[in-house]
Design an enzyme around this catalytic site. Structure first.
Site, PDB file in Angstrom:
ATOM      1  N   ARG A   1       0.825  -1.180   0.159  1.00 46.57           N
ATOM      2  CA  ARG A   1      -0.070  -0.018  -0.037  1.00 46.57           C
ATOM      3  C   ARG A   1       0.918   1.128  -0.177  1.00 46.57           C
ATOM      4  O   ARG A   1       0.786   1.911  -1.111  1.00 46.57           O
ATOM      5  CB  ARG A   1      -0.831   0.191   1.189  1.00 46.57           C
ATOM      6  N   ASP A   2       1.532   1.539   0.947  1.00 46.82           N
ATOM      7  CA  ASP A   2       2.312   2.752   1.251  1.00 46.82           C
ATOM      8  C   ASP A   2       3.552   2.921   0.192  1.00 46.82           C
ATOM      9  O   ASP A   2       3.913   3.852  -0.315  1.00 46.82           O
ATOM     10  CB  ASP A   2       3.020   2.812   2.584  1.00 46.82           C
TER      11      ASP A   2
ATOM     12  N   CYS B   1       8.579   9.318   0.397  1.00 44.10           N
ATOM     13  CA  CYS B   1       7.728  10.407   0.787  1.00 44.10           C
ATOM     14  C   CYS B   1       7.891  11.820  -0.194  1.00 44.10           C
ATOM     15  O   CYS B   1       9.132  12.266  -0.311  1.00 44.10           O
ATOM     16  CB  CYS B   1       8.292  10.955   1.942  1.00 44.10           C
TER      17      CYS B   1
END
Lengths: 312, 312
Positions: free
Chosen positions: B26-27, B251
């Site tokens: 997911r991430d 990120c």
């Protein structure tokens, strides 16, 4: 935006100040395949000192045919005059010590192994024979009032022997301390250690009479463990940590792209913990970025990557 | 040669077992620019479970136009039948919860922010408004006896606001716990935290009535700090750690090549500390190497790099 990292001293007590033993110019550059011009090396060391590093291992007085990357030690060392930092140099034997002394070096290091296989491969003799080679070097250096560091490599795992028993490391460490080494640097040459192993070795050394202030740690980041192992060492009271600007240098025996703990990643953690180092992180990152451009490849340091991207 | 890492439990007591909350599918994959075929995602999750991971965050039931990378959640989830692991899914709102429930999900997660700026940018509303959006989701999920995880992002630093005050994080964490979240995952979304900061936040949460067993940590490796921060959390008693196989995921706000803590680097440390995870490290490395081939670039995990070179 607030300057990062933010300062949050850890509970339980860590050293207020850590002395970083910068190994990039020696341990880092000796593993480079390409030849680095002597004036680039000199500028590198000048820039590291300007960034606030107070101990910078400058070069190695070994036989030029053994480590051709550092064969210019005689040319390099005089170019470091005026640098406000300790500049230890590696010497393998009495001949190396003589060369270092002739140039005015005040700090030397010898490079021992905790395992028989690595002693044979790296020094071409047994552990005992290598200690016999170092003894007169250390004795003479101490007579000349030089500071002597003893490197002890393969303290945790060895690529040929596997796990290295703690008592075996303690035995060699005691021998090095006994012959007069002022400081011992415990090397995880292949980067396999974990925090409990680090603390077990440090405790065993203390019990054997080697006090923590005489100990430094030297971690490789092969498995990403270098910084957490450093934290474990700090929690034990260790206040001297080896690191390499930009993460320069690899271990040729671990078949990995990553090598020494990057000084920048270390400084990020130390400053976040409120531990003083005297290092200006931005200036250090700029130095490593400059050196990476000379080497033609990006630094493996996470902090260098993050901060140099931020600037661009 | 002995199997590495060697087991050396740390003195002072750490959790005997750590539950790894695997976020790669997911991430990790939601940050990929390229489209990953649904059957590759399904195989990835099957392989992660076969490697021993017991909690694998599978996908996200957000609006497809928000996260096109995970728009195939309805196709993917049924392909995970028979997997012997918990498979939580992210849901942003009641509509997402309905979609997840329709497919039989038993664990969900909501994604909150500790800072106003990130709440506005990521959720298009204030922190308070986002909590009001989550409250009915969590309430309904608890009525349906689902396990609910609350992600709390930007717990340490924020790219726009700088240092994030501990009391501000505590306030949002208490709100999430108060509405019924079973577990809170504390995210260092931009990777700036250091170990003392981690322990300060954990202590403050305990003092505010959020017990350590309800806490997970989610570190990013942007500055190389993820594993030492994890060690600090373990020393505080935290026994649930988020990580991403192969270090997948970045990120987008930190402008760095590195993202989540790599599961392999974490497993190396945990096993070295004698902490059980149930994970077969070789099988996990093989899975990440296989996934890296699909993505067309090497894993940023140090352990994957070292162990996959060893095999070749």
């Amino acid at each position: 935006m607030t300057d990062l990292p933010m300062r949050f001293p850890a509970p339980g007590g860590l050293p207020a100040r850590v002395r970083i033993h910068e190994v990039g110019p020696r341990d880092g550059l000796q593993n480079e395949k390409q030849a680095i011009p002597t004036d680039v090396k000199a500028e590198f060391i000048h820039r590291l000192a300007a960034a606030g590093l107070t101990t910078i291992e400058a070069t190695s007085f070994v036989r030029p045919e053994w480590v051709p990357q550092l064969a210019d030690a005689e040319e390099l060392y005089p170019q470091l005059t005026g640098i406000d930092a300790d500049l230890p140099v590696l010497v393998p034997n009495t001949r190396g010590l003589e060369r270092a002394e002739a140039l005015g070096a005040t700090r030397i290091a010898v490079f021992a192994s905790a395992t028989e296989t690595f002693a044979q491969r790296n020094l071409n003799r047994s552990v005992d024979e290598s200690l016999k080679m170092f003894a007169p070097v250390v004795e003479r250096a101490k007579q000349a009032r030089l500071h002597v560091r003893g490197y002890l490599s393969m303290c945790f795992g060895d690529p040929w022997e596997g796990a290295v028993p703690v008592h075996q490391v303690v035995q060699v460490a005691k021998a090095l301390a006994g012959m007069g080494c002022d400081e011992l640097s415990l090397g995880d040459t292949i980067g396999v250690a974990t925090p409990g192993h680090v603390q077990a070795l440090l405790s065993a050394l203390n019990e054997a009479g080697v006090p923590t202030p005489a100990l430094a740690v030297h971690f490789h980041d092969t498995y990403g463990q270098a910084l957490s192992n450093t934290l474990a060492a700090l929690q034990h009271g260790v206040a001297t940590v080896d690191a390499s600007a930009g993460g320069l240098g690899g271990c040729p025996y671990a078949k990995s792209a990553t090598g020494n703990l990057a000084t920048e990643d270390l400084v990020w953690m130390l400053h976040g913990l409120g531990i003083e180092t005297g290092v200006d992180l931005d200036q250090l990152v700029a130095t490593s970025t400059w050196m990476a451009a000379h080497l033609g490849r990006p630094s493996p340091s996470r902090t260098v990557t993050a901060l140099s991207h931020k600037e661009s």
